[in-house]
Structures are given as C-alpha cells and as structure tokens.
Write an enzyme that holds these catalytic residues in place. Structure first.
Site, short mmCIF file in Angstrom:
data_model
loop_
_atom_site.label_atom_id
_atom_site.label_comp_id
_atom_site.label_asym_id
_atom_site.label_seq_id
_atom_site.Cartn_x
_atom_site.Cartn_y
_atom_site.Cartn_z
N LYS A 178 13.00 49.03 58.49
CA LYS A 178 13.77 48.80 59.71
C LYS A 178 13.87 50.10 60.50
O LYS A 178 14.29 51.13 59.96
CB LYS A 178 15.16 48.28 59.37
CG LYS A 178 15.15 46.96 58.62
CD LYS A 178 16.55 46.44 58.34
CE LYS A 178 17.37 47.40 57.51
NZ LYS A 178 18.64 46.81 57.05
N THR A 210 27.61 48.40 66.40
CA THR A 210 26.47 48.05 65.54
C THR A 210 26.91 47.78 64.10
O THR A 210 26.08 47.77 63.20
CB THR A 210 25.44 49.19 65.54
OG1 THR A 210 26.09 50.41 65.13
CG2 THR A 210 24.83 49.38 66.93
N GLY A 212 27.47 46.10 60.86
CA GLY A 212 26.92 44.91 60.23
C GLY A 212 25.51 44.54 60.63
O GLY A 212 25.04 43.46 60.28
N THR A 213 24.81 45.42 61.34
CA THR A 213 23.45 45.07 61.78
C THR A 213 22.51 44.83 60.61
O THR A 213 21.73 43.88 60.61
CB THR A 213 22.87 46.16 62.69
OG1 THR A 213 23.02 47.43 62.05
CG2 THR A 213 23.57 46.19 64.04
N GLY A 214 22.57 45.71 59.59
CA GLY A 214 21.67 45.55 58.45
C GLY A 214 21.95 44.28 57.68
O GLY A 214 21.02 43.54 57.31
N CYS A 215 23.23 44.00 57.42
CA CYS A 215 23.61 42.76 56.74
C CYS A 215 23.14 41.55 57.52
O CYS A 215 22.61 40.58 56.95
CB CYS A 215 25.12 42.70 56.58
SG CYS A 215 25.88 44.09 55.73
#
Length: 273
Positions: A178, A210, A212-215
């Site tokens: 990512k 941003t 929680g973007t990865g979750c």
C-alpha cells in the site's frame, strides 16, 4: 423471499472511537453488502488523538469466539487485524487451521494513525513465521513492509515491488504493497503475486482524517472475496471504495485529531437525494 448473504469475519482489536479496528471492519462489510461477524482480540481506550490504554483479550477467549462463529456461520472470508501479543497470534493461527478458514487477508497492524504502537516487539517474529504463511493476502503499508523485512521503507515503485517479492518469499500467497505513505499526486498500490505485479493508482486527497484507512481497505478486500470476486477484482473495488471514503472524510466532524474516513459515503449520498 430471503437470500443467502455473504459472511465475512474480522479478527481484530476494538476501537472505542469507532474509526478503526473491529468497528471500521464491520462498517465496511455492511457498506459493501456483506454480513460481518467479529472476534475481538484486544480492547483499546482510543480516540482520534491517540491510544491511551490496551486491554488484551485472554487467548482462550479468543479461541472460544472463533469456535462460536465457525461452528454456526458459513464464513466466506476472514480479515485479521490487530494481534498485539505472541499468544494471540498463535491462538488465531491455530483457530484458522482448526476450522480450515480461507481465504485469509492479513493486515499487519503495527502503529495507529496517531503514532501509537500496537504490536509488541516479541510479536513481530511470530507474525512473520506463523501468520504470514497462513495468509492468502497480506496488506502492509510501506513502514510495515519495511519492519517485516527489517529494512527501510520503500520510496519508489521498484523498491515496493522488490519488497513485495521478498514478503512473498516469507510464505504469503499474495502481497498488496500500500502506497498511502508515499508521495506524489497519486497513491499507488502494487499487488504482487507469483504470477506478476498489478498496479492500482488513485488520486491522493489532502486530509488529516485518515483514521482507519488500513483497516478499511483490507476489510473491503475481504468483503469482495467473501462475495466471490477474484483477488485482483476485489483489490480494484476496495481501492475505489477507500479512495471515495477518504475523499468524503472531511464531510464528517468527528473528534479533534485524526478523524475517520467516511465508510457510508455512498449510502448517505443516495439517502440525501
């Protein structure tokens, strides 16, 4: 008439502010038409400004939650997020094996958007050697990929590709590198598999919201896999979804720090028309 709905399971930590972890995963599943079940591995006292405390769930209770879900629900895909301790990592790996769970998306959560450390030092090796080989896809951001490999974070697409290949060598079946922590007008993600590399690009949006973007991205991919999409198609749809959720994040006014992305931007747009 009722119809079967795809079921996805998230195994992760809880975020009391609702923007990341279990809460973000369940919101994402719902937004993308998938029923979400959950196994909570840790409780965090957390808001948009940071994590003030972590309470780990005992290993036997993590196992009991997994057994309760798998003995009753037909789980089509599993997402794994925050596992802060070696015991939790081993317990989840054993549960996945016991219930023959596939496909598995592993988001190697190490640091929150606020900068709080979420993975203990003694857990990193178990993450590498136990969980990565059990995953159909791992979704590290650039700092996480570097930490897993013990090297500096990638700065170019060529370095991202090389690090993705190195993570494949650890046993993962596919790696999504990512690029949200990169620079430039586009956010570039690379899906690295034994068959080659696919590139996914989207405009980069300037916002501090941003959380929680990865979750959210990893759970959006999981939702796609639960719905029967091929991996590359699931990644493409998830990339479009997270881009929209980030672009709409400033419509929300949640907290005074790094606010959440807008998980329901599509539904709220329809409802307002």
């Amino acid at each position: 008439m009722s119809r079967p709905i795809p079921i996805a399971l998230t195994i992760a930590g809880s975020d009391s502010s609702g923007g990341a972890g279990i809460q973000a995963d369940l919101k994402t599943f719902s937004a993308l038409g998938v029923y979400g079940a959950s196994v909570i591995t840790a409780l965090t006292a957390q808001n948009t400004r940071g994590v003030s405390a972590i309470h780990d769930v005992p290993d036997d209770f993590i196992a009991a939650q997994m057994d309760a879900v798998f003995c009753d629900l037909t789980v089509k895909a599993v997402k794994i997020g925050m596992l802060s301790r070696p015991g939790a990592i081993r317990t989840v790996a054993e549960g996945l094996k016991r219930h023959k769970a596939r496909p598995v998306v592993l988001d190697p959560v190490m640091v929150a958007a606020s900068g709080a450390r979420l993975l203990s030092d003694d857990s990193l090796n178990d993450l590498r050697t136990i969980l990565i080989p059990a995953a159909d896809l791992i979704t590290p951001n650039l700092p996480e990929a570097g930490a897993l490999l013990g090297i500096e974070a990638a700065r170019t697409e060529e370095e991202m590709q090389r690090q993705g290949a190195a993570l494949l060598a650890l046993g993962a079946r596919a790696v999504l590198m990512k690029g949200g922590h990169g620079e430039g007008p586009q956010s570039i993600d690379l899906l690295v598999t034994p068959d080659g590399t696919q590139r996914f690009a989207a405009p980069r949006h300037a916002t501090r919201n941003t959380h929680g973007t990865g979750c959210t991205l990893s759970s959006a991919i999981t939702a796609g896999l639960a719905s029967g999409l091929a991996l590359a198609d699931a990644v493409a749809r998830a990339k479009s979804y997270i881009t929209g959720a980030i672009a709409a994040a400033d419509r929300l006014d949640v907290g005074t720090g790094h606010g959440p992305v807008h998980h329901f931007f599509q539904l709220w747009d329809v409802a307002s028309n």
